[in-house]
Scaffold this motif. Structure first.
Motif, PDB file in Angstrom:
ATOM      1  N   SER A   1       1.453   4.994  -3.710  1.00 23.26           N
ATOM      2  CA  SER A   1       0.228   5.233  -2.944  1.00 23.26           C
ATOM      3  C   SER A   1      -0.685   6.261  -3.603  1.00 23.26           C
ATOM      4  O   SER A   1      -1.864   6.335  -3.267  1.00 23.26           O
ATOM      5  CB  SER A   1       0.575   5.682  -1.526  1.00 23.26           C
ATOM      6  OG  SER A   1       1.312   6.888  -1.570  1.00 23.26           O
ATOM      7  N   ASP A  54       0.813  -1.216   0.000  1.00 28.24           N
ATOM      8  CA  ASP A  54       0.000   0.000   0.000  1.00 28.24           C
ATOM      9  C   ASP A  54       0.849   1.270   0.000  1.00 28.24           C
ATOM     10  O   ASP A  54       0.383   2.326  -0.421  1.00 28.24           O
ATOM     11  CB  ASP A  54      -0.933   0.004   1.214  1.00 28.24           C
ATOM     12  CG  ASP A  54      -2.000  -1.067   1.106  1.00 28.24           C
ATOM     13  OD1 ASP A  54      -2.372  -1.421  -0.025  1.00 28.24           O
ATOM     14  OD2 ASP A  54      -2.455  -1.548   2.162  1.00 28.24           O
ATOM     15  N   LYS A 112      -6.338   1.824  -6.851  1.00 32.64           N
ATOM     16  CA  LYS A 112      -6.073   0.381  -6.738  1.00 32.64           C
ATOM     17  C   LYS A 112      -6.091  -0.325  -8.099  1.00 32.64           C
ATOM     18  O   LYS A 112      -5.246  -1.172  -8.366  1.00 32.64           O
ATOM     19  CB  LYS A 112      -7.111  -0.247  -5.792  1.00 32.64           C
ATOM     20  CG  LYS A 112      -6.854  -1.678  -5.459  1.00 32.64           C
ATOM     21  CD  LYS A 112      -5.629  -1.822  -4.582  1.00 32.64           C
ATOM     22  CE  LYS A 112      -5.478  -3.272  -4.157  1.00 32.64           C
ATOM     23  NZ  LYS A 112      -4.202  -3.514  -3.528  1.00 32.64           N
TER      24      LYS A 112
END
Length: 75
Positions: A42, A38, A46
């Motif tokens: 970042s 993650d 996603k």
């Protein structure tokens, strides 16, 4: 299936094969890190992280397939 060629690979060819395998593992691991870590990239959504990581893994697979194809052609 098996050839009657009992010659050993030269040290330079063996080294390049090992180096290719190490690079494959490193690129494949980087692709997995992009997908599952993650903190890495970042700022990407996603779905883009999954797509980018998948492209990196695909590149690793293409590299290793070229290495094995080249070795089979040279035998």
């Amino acid at each position: 299936m098996f050839t009657d060629n009992n010659k050993q690979k030269s040290p330079s060819r063996r080294f390049l094969l090992i180096l290719g395998a190490v690079v494959f593992i490193a690129i494949f691991a980087w692709g997995l890190m992009v997908i599952f870590d993650d903190k890495l990239f970042s700022n990407l959504p996603k779905t883009q992280k999954i797509l980018f990581g998948s492209l990196i893994i695909l590149y690793a697979v293409l590299r290793i397939s070229r290495i094995f194809k080249k070795n089979n052609d040279q035998v």
